[in-house]
Design a protein around this motif. Structure first.
Motif, mmCIF file in Angstrom:
data_model
loop_
_atom_site.group_PDB
_atom_site.id
_atom_site.type_symbol
_atom_site.label_atom_id
_atom_site.label_comp_id
_atom_site.label_asym_id
_atom_site.label_seq_id
_atom_site.Cartn_x
_atom_site.Cartn_y
_atom_site.Cartn_z
ATOM 1 N N GLU A 49 0.841 -1.189 0.000
ATOM 2 C CA GLU A 49 0.000 0.000 0.000
ATOM 3 C C GLU A 49 0.881 1.246 0.000
ATOM 4 O O GLU A 49 1.799 1.340 0.809
ATOM 5 N N VAL A 50 0.619 2.175 -0.915
ATOM 6 C CA VAL A 50 1.369 3.438 -0.915
ATOM 7 C C VAL A 50 0.411 4.509 -0.403
ATOM 8 O O VAL A 50 -0.599 4.803 -1.042
ATOM 9 N N GLU A 51 0.738 5.074 0.741
ATOM 10 C CA GLU A 51 -0.156 6.087 1.329
ATOM 11 C C GLU A 51 0.475 7.466 1.360
ATOM 12 O O GLU A 51 -0.152 8.428 1.773
ATOM 13 N N ASN A 52 1.763 7.542 0.938
ATOM 14 C CA ASN A 52 2.456 8.827 1.083
ATOM 15 C C ASN A 52 2.750 9.505 -0.237
ATOM 16 O O ASN A 52 3.513 10.462 -0.289
ATOM 17 N N PHE A 53 2.155 9.029 -1.341
ATOM 18 C CA PHE A 53 2.336 9.717 -2.615
ATOM 19 C C PHE A 53 1.194 10.710 -2.747
ATOM 20 O O PHE A 53 0.020 10.322 -2.742
ATOM 21 N N PRO A 54 1.519 12.003 -2.854
ATOM 22 C CA PRO A 54 0.442 12.995 -2.883
ATOM 23 C C PRO A 54 -0.537 12.732 -4.017
ATOM 24 O O PRO A 54 -0.143 12.318 -5.112
ATOM 25 N N GLY A 55 -1.806 12.959 -3.744
ATOM 26 C CA GLY A 55 -2.813 12.802 -4.787
ATOM 27 C C GLY A 55 -3.627 11.528 -4.654
ATOM 28 O O GLY A 55 -4.550 11.299 -5.435
ATOM 29 N N TYR A 56 -3.263 10.673 -3.698
ATOM 30 C CA TYR A 56 -4.035 9.448 -3.474
ATOM 31 C C TYR A 56 -4.564 9.471 -2.046
ATOM 32 O O TYR A 56 -3.968 8.853 -1.145
ATOM 33 N N PRO A 57 -5.654 10.198 -1.782
ATOM 34 C CA PRO A 57 -6.120 10.333 -0.400
ATOM 35 C C PRO A 57 -6.474 9.003 0.249
ATOM 36 O O PRO A 57 -6.380 8.866 1.468
ATOM 37 N N ASP A 58 -6.853 8.009 -0.550
ATOM 38 C CA ASP A 58 -7.200 6.710 0.030
ATOM 39 C C ASP A 58 -6.085 5.685 -0.122
ATOM 40 O O ASP A 58 -6.284 4.500 0.127
ATOM 41 N N GLY A 59 -4.912 6.134 -0.568
ATOM 42 C CA GLY A 59 -3.813 5.205 -0.795
ATOM 43 C C GLY A 59 -4.000 4.466 -2.107
ATOM 44 O O GLY A 59 -5.047 4.560 -2.764
ATOM 45 N N VAL A 60 -2.975 3.739 -2.502
ATOM 46 C CA VAL A 60 -3.013 2.996 -3.756
ATOM 47 C C VAL A 60 -1.997 1.856 -3.604
ATOM 48 O O VAL A 60 -1.016 2.010 -2.867
ATOM 49 N N THR A 61 -2.235 0.739 -4.248
ATOM 50 C CA THR A 61 -1.211 -0.311 -4.143
ATOM 51 C C THR A 61 -0.052 0.063 -5.077
ATOM 52 O O THR A 61 -0.254 0.758 -6.091
#
Ligand code: NDP
Length: 316
Positions: A49-61
């Protein structure tokens, strides 16, 4: 028989640095060609899970984010190729590269975004939980958050291990650090910081025997004192490995200036320029400090802009 292909911009590697470079280069009409490399999508494809890349408020795998980056690069007609570069020759005016299928490439500009590979212990149990995203990670900043309020173990004794142990100590109830020798390799200041953190326990002369769990998730680590031979289990839900990275720069070493650990040196700080005019670097191949998807993407943008300016100055 090998075929020669001419192009204005070759991008080597397909992590966030490479795809961002591709998006910028393609939108500047440089018609970039990307060779994805051995691990298409790069290190992020092994992240859950990537939660710290700006622009993905719900995270992204990680894999999903890389598919989106690929789609964005292709939308502007980047020629994304499955394959890897085996050899380069930067000795002449034309930058030459050879792909694994024998294609010979002559490129006006090259963007190196080959990244780095985290080292792991190589234990079967470690690799199992790494593959299924079950609690093994080589990046505390990326994954530490998932273990907040829990107990973690971290292997390593260098600056990275100390930095990551300290980072984890702010999130986790307890961090156990496994050091295989009787001393740290890290700088004194980093080692002192770890020693002075109350919820970090340091076990010297300690090897990892096995990562324990129920097959789905990590529940502990079996360790052995390599002086006494005694084994015991440490409960933990996260097992972090911080034993170094290897930058993927071997094929460039004859031409590109590398530091003593193999990372590419920037010729001019604040730019993406290497010592070879027309060859630029982005991402972890030149970064042993930050190693984040967002910093890699930022330098990918810089490399494409530098490449475009280089071409303009040459009258292309
Ligand atoms: P290093 O190569 O410096 O350290 C790797 C550590 O992992 C060593 O302590 C080594 O042990 C240990 N290790 C290696 N293999 C194993 C194994 N199989 N089992 C157990 N332990 C193992 O890597 P780092 O990533 O820590 O640092 C890389 C470079 O980046 C360094 O130059 C460092 O100074 C720099 N850096 C600087 C930072 C900063 O200044 N803020 C932050 C992070 C990195 P041993 O000592 O026994 O060989």
């Amino acid at each position: 028989m090998s075929e020669i292909q001419k192009m204005s911009c070759l991008i080597i590697g397909s992590g966030p640095a490479g795809y961002t470079a591709a998006i910028y280069a393609a939108r500047a009409d440089m018609k970039p060609v990307m060779y994805q490399g051995m691990q298409p999508g790069g290190q992020l494809t092994t992240t859950n899970e990537v939660e710290n890349f700006p622009g993905y408020p719900d995270g992204v795998t990680g894999p999903e984010m890389m598919m989106q980056l690929e789609a964005q690069a292709k939308r502007f007609e980047t020629d994304v190729r499955f394959g890897f570069i085996t050899k380069v020759d930067f000795s002449g005016d034309v930058h030459k590269a050879w792909a694994d299928d024998g294609t010979e490439i002559h490129a006006d500009t090259i963007i190196i975004s080959t990244g780095a590979t985290a080292k792991y212990l190589g234990l079967e149990s470690e690799q199992h939980y790494l593959k299924i995203g079950g609690g093994v990670s080589a990046c505390a900043v990326c994954d530490g958050f998932f273990y907040r309020g829990q107990e973690t173990v971290i292997v390593g004794a260098g600056d990275s291990a100390c930095e990551e142990a300290h980072y984890l100590s702010k999130l986790c109830t307890k961090v156990t650090m496994l050091v295989r020798k009787d001393e740290f390799r890290a700088s004194k200041i980093m080692a002192e910081r770890v020693k002075n953190t109350s919820n970090i326990e340091i076990l010297f002369n300690t090897d990892t025997v096995e990562v324990l769990g129920d097959g789905q998730g990590v529940s502990g680590t079996r360790v052995r004192n390599n002086v006494t031979g005694k084994e015991h289990d440490i409960p933990c839900t996260g097992f972090f490995v911080a034993i170094g990275h290897k930058p993927n720069t071997d094929i460039f070493q004859e031409y590109i200036n590398l530091d003593e650990t193999g990372y590419i040196r920037y010729e001019q700080p604040g730019t993406s320029k290497t010592n070879v005019p027309g060859v630029f670097v982005a991402g972890d191949a030149a970064d042993k400090t930050y190693r984040q998807a967002v910093t890699a993407a930022g330098t990918g943008c810089m490399a494409a802009l530098d490449a475009e300016r280089y071409l303009s100055a040459k009258g292309h």
